[in-house]
Design a protein around this motif. Structure first.
Motif, PDB file in Angstrom:
ATOM      1  N   SER A 105      42.810  50.154  22.486  1.00 27.64           N
ATOM      2  CA  SER A 105      43.328  48.915  21.917  1.00 27.64           C
ATOM      3  C   SER A 105      43.253  47.758  22.910  1.00 27.64           C
ATOM      4  CB  SER A 105      44.780  49.118  21.468  1.00 27.64           C
ATOM      5  OG  SER A 105      45.346  47.924  20.975  1.00 27.64           O
ATOM      6  N   VAL A 106      43.584  48.030  24.176  1.00 21.72           N
ATOM      7  CA  VAL A 106      43.519  46.999  25.212  1.00 21.72           C
ATOM      8  C   VAL A 106      42.082  46.528  25.409  1.00 21.72           C
ATOM      9  CG1 VAL A 106      43.736  46.639  27.703  1.00 21.72           C
ATOM     10  CG2 VAL A 106      45.623  47.645  26.429  1.00 21.72           C
TER      11      VAL A 106
ATOM     12  N   SER B 258      41.034  44.331  22.474  1.00 22.58           N
ATOM     13  CA  SER B 258      41.636  42.995  22.480  1.00 22.58           C
ATOM     14  C   SER B 258      40.906  42.053  23.430  1.00 22.58           C
ATOM     15  CB  SER B 258      43.115  43.091  22.865  1.00 22.58           C
ATOM     16  OG  SER B 258      43.263  43.494  24.224  1.00 22.58           O
TER      17      SER B 258
ATOM     18  N   VAL C 270      48.526  51.292  32.141  1.00 22.08           N
ATOM     19  CA  VAL C 270      47.411  50.743  31.352  1.00 22.08           C
ATOM     20  C   VAL C 270      47.548  49.226  31.229  1.00 22.08           C
ATOM     21  CG1 VAL C 270      46.351  50.657  29.061  1.00 22.08           C
ATOM     22  CG2 VAL C 270      47.010  52.860  30.051  1.00 22.08           C
ATOM     23  N   TYR C 271      48.726  48.778  30.850  1.00 21.80           N
ATOM     24  CA  TYR C 271      48.936  47.335  30.688  1.00 21.80           C
ATOM     25  C   TYR C 271      48.877  46.604  32.037  1.00 21.80           C
ATOM     26  CZ  TYR C 271      50.336  48.156  25.844  1.00 21.80           C
ATOM     27  OH  TYR C 271      50.330  48.502  24.514  1.00 21.80           O
TER      28      TYR C 271
ATOM     29  N   LEU D   4      51.481  54.530  30.243  1.00 19.48           N
ATOM     30  CA  LEU D   4      51.297  53.370  29.365  1.00 19.48           C
ATOM     31  C   LEU D   4      51.523  52.067  30.123  1.00 19.48           C
ATOM     32  CD1 LEU D   4      53.011  54.473  26.019  1.00 19.48           C
ATOM     33  CD2 LEU D   4      50.624  53.826  26.323  1.00 19.48           C
TER      34      LEU D   4
ATOM     35  N   GLN E 152      44.883  55.874  22.967  1.00 23.38           N
ATOM     36  CA  GLN E 152      44.718  54.872  21.914  1.00 23.38           C
ATOM     37  C   GLN E 152      45.081  53.479  22.430  1.00 23.38           C
ATOM     38  OE1 GLN E 152      43.384  55.177  19.036  1.00 23.38           O
ATOM     39  NE2 GLN E 152      43.288  57.382  18.736  1.00 23.38           N
ATOM     40  N   THR E 153      46.040  53.417  23.346  1.00 20.03           N
ATOM     41  CA  THR E 153      46.423  52.136  23.932  1.00 20.03           C
ATOM     42  C   THR E 153      45.287  51.573  24.780  1.00 20.03           C
ATOM     43  OG1 THR E 153      48.769  52.723  23.939  1.00 20.03           O
ATOM     44  CG2 THR E 153      48.085  50.960  25.424  1.00 20.03           C
TER      45      THR E 153
ATOM     46  N   GLU F  51      48.741  58.665  22.579  1.00 17.82           N
ATOM     47  CA  GLU F  51      49.211  57.285  22.567  1.00 17.82           C
ATOM     48  C   GLU F  51      48.642  56.502  23.747  1.00 17.82           C
ATOM     49  OE1 GLU F  51      51.178  53.853  21.398  1.00 17.82           O
ATOM     50  OE2 GLU F  51      50.810  55.726  20.315  1.00 17.82           O
ATOM     51  N   VAL F  52      48.575  57.134  24.898  1.00 18.48           N
ATOM     52  CA  VAL F  52      48.025  56.468  26.077  1.00 18.48           C
ATOM     53  C   VAL F  52      46.555  56.122  25.845  1.00 18.48           C
ATOM     54  CG1 VAL F  52      47.512  56.688  28.534  1.00 18.48           C
ATOM     55  CG2 VAL F  52      49.654  57.611  27.626  1.00 18.48           C
TER      56      VAL F  52
END
Length: 310
Positions: A152-153, A156, A101-102, A98, A148-149, A145-146
């Motif tokens: 989401s990123v 955005s 990813v960010y 995660l 879906q993140t 979760e990873v």
């Protein structure tokens, strides 16, 4: 050698100035003697001007070298950040992935030259084989979760097409990926986005209110129980559902505006489920169902023409 060159150059300027003032003095009536002070002043002025020009060129050259060094240092730092983020994405713990990813998303914002590369890495992660069912062997805790993140990123960065860090003009390759939901609502797609051969087994994939200006391909994709929502979306480009298979679930195009674009369901297979075009409008665009097969699917056409065999 520089001093010798400067001395020779000064001597040439002095003699040129002396000849000039000598000619001017000789042309006077009566002829006047040469004023050495004027010759020296002219020589010093010329040398000062030449020196200023050379100093300016030197400073400019030095600035270019400094900027080049800074650019190489920045590129090296960005490359190091890329390597670190990629390593995080390959880590065994979901929390570290995660963070990767960010980190990669921030790097894409800072590194415009390689933004597409960063996007490609995120998309490539989603193309890695994935088992969404916890009861299935191969399922990894935290993997959902990873993923879906990542979605989401990406979403955005597709909300403000005129923003400096927008990803709207770029391409997204989700070929063969497995999705168990995702939210691209309100996104602006201006490049090429491919879900070619992807699998949508459950959950809802939302493109509600999205603007499709490039190409969006679901060619050969499999929808088994998933819900695909294009409610109030606007299509100015091409959406390809050719050879896709719909088994259960629902796909909604309610209140969708097709303006000059094309939605192609050619050779698609519909077995059960619901397809909704209620209140959709077509202005200069087309919706094609050539060679499609229908079996037990519920269609809501609204004002659109019903295809043969449906």
């Amino acid at each position: 050698m520089a001093l010798i060159a400067a001395g020779v150059f000064g001597w040439l300027i002095y003699h040129y100035a002396y000849d000039h003032f000598s000619q001017a003095a000789a042309d006077q009536n009566p002829p006047q003697p040469v004023d050495i002070n004027d010759v020296l002043k002219a020589t010093v002025t010329a040398l000062t001007l030449v020196g200023a020009v050379l100093a300016g060129l030197y400073s400019y050259r030095k600035q270019l070298l400094s900027e080049g060094d800074a650019h190489r240092a920045d590129a090296s730092q960005l490359a190091e950040r890329y390597t670190a983020a990629a390593e995080q994405l390959g880590h065994g713990k979901a929390a570290v992935r995660l963070a990767g990813v960010y980190a990669l998303a921030r790097l894409a914002d800072d590194w415009e030259e390689q933004r597409q590369v960063c996007i490609d890495v995120l998309c490539a992660y989603l193309r890695i084989p994935y088992q969404p069912d916890p009861a299935t062997p191969g399922h990894t805790v935290g993997e959902q979760e990873v993923r879906q993140t990542i979605v989401s990123v990406i979403r955005s960065h597709l909300q403000e097409p005129d923003a400096a860090t927008a990803w709207c003009p770029h391409d997204f390759n989700f070929t063969g990926a497995v999705f168990d939901g995702g939210n691209f609502a309100g996104s602006h797609f201006r490049g090429a986005t491919s879900f070619f051969g992807a699998t949508f087994g459950s959950g809802t994939l939302s493109f509600r209110g999205a603007t499709i200006g490039g190409t969006l391909s679901f060619h050969g994709a499999t929808f088994s129980g998933a819900r695909i929502d294009f409610e109030r979306a606007t299509f100015n480009g091409t959406v390809d559902f050719g050879d896709a298979t719909f088994s259960g679930g629902a796909i909604r195009f309610g209140r969708t505006a097709f303006s000059g674009g094309t939605v192609d369901f050619s050779s698609a297979t519909f077995r059960g489920g619901t397809v909704d075009f209620e209140r959709a409008t077509v202005t200069g665009g087309t919706v094609a169902f050539d060679d499609s097969t229908f079996s037990g699917t519920v269609f809501e056409w609204g004002t659109l023409p019903v295809p043969e065999g449906a």
